[in-house]
Design an enzyme around this catalytic site. Structure first.
Site, PDB file in Angstrom:
ATOM      1  CE  LYS A 137      -2.132  -1.489   3.718  1.00 43.15           C
ATOM      2  NZ  LYS A 137      -2.871  -1.770   4.871  1.00 43.15           N
TER       3      LYS A 137
ATOM      4  CB  THR B 215      -7.480   8.473   6.509  1.00 43.02           C
ATOM      5  OG1 THR B 215      -6.114   8.893   7.390  1.00 43.02           O
ATOM      6  CG2 THR B 215      -7.738   9.525   5.457  1.00 43.02           C
TER       7      THR B 215
ATOM      8  N   GLY C 166      -8.831   3.929  10.249  1.00 37.55           N
ATOM      9  CA  GLY C 166      -9.322   2.609  10.117  1.00 37.55           C
ATOM     10  C   GLY C 166      -9.301   2.032   8.451  1.00 37.55           C
ATOM     11  CB  THR C 167      -7.132   3.554   5.983  1.00 39.97           C
ATOM     12  OG1 THR C 167      -7.792   5.015   5.881  1.00 39.97           O
ATOM     13  CG2 THR C 167      -7.139   3.484   4.255  1.00 39.97           C
ATOM     14  N   GLY C 168      -6.668   0.769   6.748  1.00 42.91           N
ATOM     15  CA  GLY C 168      -6.019  -0.682   6.561  1.00 42.91           C
ATOM     16  C   GLY C 168      -7.054  -1.741   6.900  1.00 42.91           C
ATOM     17  CB  CYS C 169      -9.025  -2.223  10.032  1.00 40.47           C
ATOM     18  SG  CYS C 169      -8.125  -1.786  11.164  1.00 40.47           S
TER      19      CYS C 169
END
Length: 263
Positions: free
Chosen positions: A173, A204, A206-209
């Site tokens: 990412k 932003t 929580g983007t990865g989860c």
């Protein structure tokens, strides 16, 4: 049957990341979300004020309870905190006949450590080898491999370094790089470059989860990894654009943006 996805992750009491983000994402994408709680955090828009991991036997019991009775079409991992938890979860996933999305969570959006340094080797040697798709960000790539990415051209080098640990696919990412948000998905042979415009929105959390859960939802529906990741990227890009203020710090992405926009 509605596809069933199991998240193995920590709780975010502020509702923006962790188990809460995972289950919201799964609902939004039309799958049945289930959970194995690995840790409880005291967390809000300003950061993580405390974290308490659950005993391995509690994590194992939750996993077996869900998988042995209900079954799963995909598993997703998030915060695992300790080497003991990493190794137990890797063993459970390795014995489960379902694709696994491994999000090797190292630090929170606010810079709080969510993984003990002593657990890094277990992530490399136990968890990444059972991944259908691993989804590290650039900080996690550096933490796991020592490769520091400063340009888009270095994403290939980062992917190769992670693939050495055994995941079938890796999604590097590149959201921390300047310019468009570009990610690289590869299995070491095929390459898929995913680009999206960068939205000027600081909210932003929580983007990865959210991205990892969206990928798991696609895999549970029977999509191949490239199609699942492409659909997940589209969903999370919309969620980032619609991210909203919450509390006094960094707010969450909007998991329900499609409900509100009709997209």
């Amino acid at each position: 049957m509605i596809p069933r996805v199991l998240t193995v992750a920590g709780s975010d009491s502020g509702g923006g990341a962790g188990i809460q983000a995972d289950l919201k994402t799964m609902l939004a994408l039309g799958v049945h979300g289930m959970s194995v709680l690995t840790a409880v955090t005291a967390q809000n828009s300003l950061g993580v004020q405390g974290a308490w991991e659950l005993p391995v036997e509690a994590v194992r019991a939750q996993y077996r309870s869900v998988v042995d009775d209900i079954g799963v079409q995909a598993v997703k991992t998030g915060m695992l905190a300790s080497a003991e938890l990493v190794e137990a979860v890797a063993e459970l996933i390795g014995a489960t006949d379902a694709p696994a999305v491994i999000d090797p969570v190292g630090v929170s959006k606010h810079g709080d450590s969510l993984l003990a340094s002593s657990a890094l080797e277990s992530v490399r040697t136990k968890l990444l080898p059972v991944a259908t798709v691993a989804t590290p960000n650039l900080d996690e790539v550096a933490q796991l491999t020592g490769v520091h990415v400063e340009s888009e051209e270095q994403l290939r080098q980062a992917a190769a370094a992670v693939l050495e640990y055994g995941p079938r696919w890796v999604l590097i990412k590149g959201g921390h790089l300047p310019g468009d948000a570009v990610d690289l998905l590869t299995d070491g042979s095929a390459e898929h470059w995913l680009r999206a415009p960068r939205h000027d929105n600081r909210h932003t959390h929580g983007t990865g989860c959210t991205l990892a859960s969206a990928i798991a939802s696609g895999l549970a529906k029977g999509l191949a990894a490239p199609e699942a990741v492409t659909a997940a990227k589209e969903y999370v890009t919309g969620a980032i654009e619609a991210g909203f203020a919450l509390g006094g710090g960094i707010g969450p992405v909007d998991h329900g943006w499609r409900f509100r926009t009709g997209a």
